[in-house]
Each structure stands twice: as C-alpha cells, then as structure tokens.
Design an enzyme around this catalytic site. Sequence first.
Site, short mmCIF file in Angstrom:
data_model
loop_
_atom_site.label_atom_id
_atom_site.label_comp_id
_atom_site.label_asym_id
_atom_site.label_seq_id
_atom_site.Cartn_x
_atom_site.Cartn_y
_atom_site.Cartn_z
N TYR A 169 1.13 -1.44 -0.12
CA TYR A 169 -0.63 0.26 -0.13
C TYR A 169 0.69 0.94 0.09
CZ TYR A 169 -2.46 3.44 2.94
OH TYR A 169 -3.99 3.88 2.84
N HIS A 172 -2.73 7.27 0.78
CA HIS A 172 -3.68 8.34 1.95
C HIS A 172 -2.62 8.86 2.22
CE1 HIS A 172 -6.73 5.22 1.22
NE2 HIS A 172 -7.01 6.33 0.85
#
Length: 686
Positions: A169, A172
């Site tokens: 990931y 964000h």
Amino acid sequence: MRDPRHDILFTPVQVGPLTVKNRFWQVPHCSGMGYRYPNAEARMRGIKAEGGWGVISTQEAEIHPTSDISPANEARLWSVEDVPALRAMTDAVHEHGALAAIQLVHNGLHSANRYSRMIPLGPSPAVYDGNDPVQARAMDKSDIADMRRWYREAALRARDAGFDIVYVYAGHDMSVLQHFLSRRHNHRSDEYGGTFENRLRLFREVIGDVRDAIGDRCALAVRLAVDELLGPEGITCEGEGHDIIAALAEVPDIWDVNLSGWPNDSQTSRFAPEGFQEPYIGFVKSVTTKPVVGVGRYTSPDSMVRVIRQGIMDFIGAARPSIADPFLPVKIAEGRLQDIRECIGCNICTSGDNTSVPMRCTQNPTVGEEWRRGWHPERIAPLESPTQVLVVGGGPAGLEAARALAARGAEVTLAEAGGEWGGRVSRESRLPGLATWGRVRDWRLLQLQDRPNVQMYLHSPMGADEVLAMGLPHVVLATGARWRADGVGRWHRLPPGDLGKVLTPDDLMSGASLPEGPVVIFDDDCYYMGGLMAEIAIKAGAEVTLVTPDSMVGSFTQNTLEQGRIQTRLLEMGVRIVTAHRLEGRKGNVLEVACTYTGRIMRLDCATLISVTARLPEQDLWQALKARRADWVDAGLRSVTRIGDCLAPGTIAAANYAGHLYAQDFGSVSATIPFRREDVAQLFTM
Ligand code: ADP
Ligand code: SF4
C-alpha cells in the site's frame, strides 16, 4: 430477476492465481473496530461476504510497533499473536465464498507511535503529520533492511491467517512506501532518494519481497495513490502517478488506484458526485494488462456497468457503498434495485474511525452492531406476539422505527403533521449540495409503501386527544427538534443578552427571505449547518460574516473529512470568517462579539443575525400525554416512548439508529449494558 444489462458485474475475473467470483471488491476501509474489537470486525466483514462481495478487505494492517497509529483502531499484524484475530475475519469471509484481502502498512511519518513510544521512521527527518510534537528519523540502510524484513514477515503471517490477497500500500500519504516515492517527503541523496528510479526503489523491493513471501497461493495487490491533488509538488496522474504504474505495470496481480489523502479519496456528496475519481484513474488500464479496481461511491449498477464497459476498471471498488448496503451485490444479482440502500456520501462512517470508535452509518443503522447486538442489515426477528404501534413523526427516526417494526410484523400507523415525509432529511436535502441525503427518506418510503401492515398519514398533526382516541397500545414519539434562537449552545450556556430578532436554520429552510443588509452567522454548532447558512446568505447577495467561538469553521467536519473544503469554499465565496469570538450583545444593526480569550469587543454590521447553536426537542405532545396519564388505561395505551431528536437532538444517523433500536428492542427487557463487550473478555496475565 437480474437485468441482463448487469450480467457483466457477475462475470468472474482472474487475479493472479485466484478467480474472483464477480466484480464487487470491498477495498480496504477502516471501521474503528480493528484490533481492539476483532469479533465485531469479523462479523461485520462476514456479513458483507454474505451480501455477495467477491473480495472483502481489512482496513490497513500495521506491520510493526514503529507503525502505531493509536488511538486509531486499525488492524494489527505486529506479530503472530495478532494472527487469531485476523483468522476470525478470514474464516467469516470464506464461509460465504468470498476472498479475503489484507492491506499491509507501515505508516512511516504518519504514525506518532503514541502507544509503542518508538521513534517514527521516514525517508528523511520530518515532523509527524499531525500536531504531536514528534519527529520521524531518517532511515539508514539497516533500517531499510529491517523494513523489508518486517513486510516479508507480515506477509507470511497474513498468509498464515488465511488471507487470499495481500496488498502492498502506497496511498493516503499514510504509508512509508508513499513517503519514499514522494519528492515532498524524500530528501535523500543515496540510491533511495533523488531520481524517480531511486525513490521507487523501496516500493519495488517491498513488492518483490511480499511476492516472494506469499508465493503462488495468494494474489498480490498494489494500492497506489495516482494523484495527491497537490499539483506539481505531489504525485499527479499525468506525472509520476502514471510513471509508477508504467514502471511496475505487470508486477502486481491487480492495481487498486485512488486519490490521496483520505479527504480526497473519500469526498462527500456535498463536494463530489458518483464517479469523481474517473478523470484521475482512467489512464491506468492503458498502461497495464493487469486488472484494475478503483472507487467513486458507486451505488448505481448502470454506472458500474459503464465504468467496466468503458475500460476504466475491472472491479467496482467500494468502501462506503458497502457500509450503507452490505447486500448491494446480492440485490443487483436478484434484480431488487429498489431495495438498495444507497450511500448518501455524508461520511458519518469516517467520523467513527476518526474518533476511534466503531463506525456508524446514516443509512445502515446495523453497522457496527452486527456482533455486539447481533443485528443484521437484512434480517430482523419477527415479534413473538404481533401488536399495534402508532409512530408520530415521519422524520428519519419515525420512518426507520415504522419500517423496522413493520418488518417485525407489527401493525404500524405512521402520522406526520406536515405535507411531506422525511422531516429534517427533506428540509436539509434542499440545502446546497445535500440533495443526496434525501435517499435516507426515499429508501424507507420504498420499503414501507407496499406493506399491508402499515398505514401512513400526512397532514395529521397529533395532539393528546387524537393519540388517545386512536386506542393503540404503544406510541412512539419521533417529533423532532427545532433550532433555538437565543444563542444558547456550547459557548453560551445562558442566553447572552438581547440579540434582537434572530433567524434560525429552520426559518431559512422554511423559505424565510433575508432582509437587505449584512448577515452575521453565529455558529456554535461546529458541524455543517453554519457553513450552509453562510452559503445561502452569500448566494442571496448579502455580505456575510461567520462568527464562531471555535478555531475553525465546522470543526466536527474534520471527522467527516470535509473541514478543509468547507472553509475553502466559504473563503472563496467571500465569506468573512471570525474565529474565537462569542456573542456580546446587539444594538440596532451593530452586533458586538468578544474574543473568547481576551474579551476584547469587535463590532460587526448586522442587519440579520442567524443563530446556529443548538436545537430544542419538540416535546409538546409528550408533555400533553404525560398530563393525561390517568386516561391511558381507558384508552388502551400502555407505553409512550420518545426517540430521535425529540428525546435529544443529534445527527440524522443517530435518529435513524434510535428508530431502529426501538424496533429491535420492542418487547424485550433492556439489560444494564445492552450489548456484548469483547474488551473485558480478554485474559489478564499479571
Ligand atoms: P427525527 O430526526 O427525530 O426523525 P425530524 O425533525 O426529522 O426528527 O422529524 C420529526 C417529524 O415529526 C417532523 O416531520 C414533524 O412535522 C413531525 N411532527 C412533530 N410533531 C408532530 C405531531 N404532534 N404530530 C405529527 N407529526 C409531528
Ligand atoms: Fe455512506 Fe454516510 Fe453511511 Fe458513510 S455514513 S456509508 S457516507 S451513508
């Protein structure tokens, strides 16, 4: 029967070694349940699997104590001790034939490590991105080796916990891998910094390490923020967002692409329509042959089909639509489109996680209650002995109480004084940008309309005489609340003096027009209403000042990820914002406000004062019925219960929840603690 136009949503897709049964992919999303409430987490995700999602993901799973974002309650995979909690989730997901995915994360400079007290790590020395006085230290080569090992070991634990898909990931702005990719955060001069290829190095290495760890039993997903909406300073979809995908195009088994940071990814309906990410992620499929998933608050199956047919993505990613309706795929599969409980894009769900408690939802009152109260979004137990209930008030509390009671088999009469259903939902959905909120009313009306055991009456103001004359045994009062006009709220616990004529949001929502001259809004509500009043006033051509005792406009909207956009919008519209000021008094067209710290007075021209502070419960009927207590037995009346805003004004989500709770609890004896707790059930070792 399913509409054949939607068949494509149910075609299986190969992802690495796995076949996903359909196109519905619940992307990683926080829930506020995380490692502290693993039973709640597992049950909530399992119900989504039952609702037909092909893939169910965790929230972000911290891989190491240097990645500790306490008090947020995310998933944790620091060590093997964390495996059983996650195993509970994978078992719940597999029980319904879905695949389970985990999003591994090291939060880098995004974690203050408040619980572990370890030093945060980043590519370069940097302050933590909240306001804790904490700095991350720059990782040296041995830290980088450790980081790679932590990812590898976490991936092995994830595999052992039963996950089918493992995510790496970089999104964000919450992942060390994104921090290394980013020119803003990565100021290194070694082979991990500087050029694009150098900044990509750690991401590429970790992806390879995780692939080696999981072997060919699991699929590898990479989640990347392709645009940070920061212009040239950040990753952009025309620039390095594109280049990262191109450089690693065929490496993962699936690309999950979105916007960064979280307020950009999870934009509310006030600021962004369904499909708002398409202009940013649309390029990805032209750069890779691997399947692509993305999000955009899709609730319409026609839109879902469109994005697949247009080659924008292969899977419909969803966080919020899957929270509002965990059974969305099953409903499309069965052609029950009218039953879809569409997300309204309000972000009450994110407010749960942002305040470190289990999420709640304006549309789905059962979310977060699946394990501790045993609630299910689609099933509710029939009443042991059917009864009759009068519900007074057709706002969210009354509509949901009526709907859920009717689903339990009660004979329900619903009476509403006004000429439309929905109460505050209808009124507020006419405010700028909130039209989608009407879905709260619409879904309930659709569910109620064909029920033979429900009678619904508009234009029916109920007084005590009318209620007693109906002779029904149980009465639910859902009569709502009205905004107060005396300035009393958080700051002023007593009326702050003579304010002259004051308008409230109710006046404006009822169509009151603004007199000529400058408008001052006193916002002590700290949520969305003050800002909306300012928008309305400025659109009406007034000169507008918004005064708040707080340090920003609508501070609670930080939890719904909207604060920045709200304040920006008001400033751009020309609203003057005065923070840290309270009301002092009014002399004609001059309003005196005082600094909340020094008491210094500021004078503002004010032809109209709009007070947005607090609401008063509408309790006339309650008081009248109490005064007639002696008549209840003869009238056959056994219980009168207040729910929603007429008991204590709150959010629409709280009103909806109150209606649901009343129906769920009907006929049962309430316990001292009305739900199961898991945090006290753990073993203590001293
Ligand atoms: P909640 O958020 O608790 O559902 P709302 O303010 O949205 O509250 O809705 C309350 C509804 O109750 C309003 O539509 C209002 O017209 C209606 N109402 C209030 N008093 C009465 C009454 N005495 N008889 C019938 N309807 C009433
Ligand atoms: Fe959608 Fe609001 Fe529910 Fe979140 S809380 S899932 S935004 S309806």
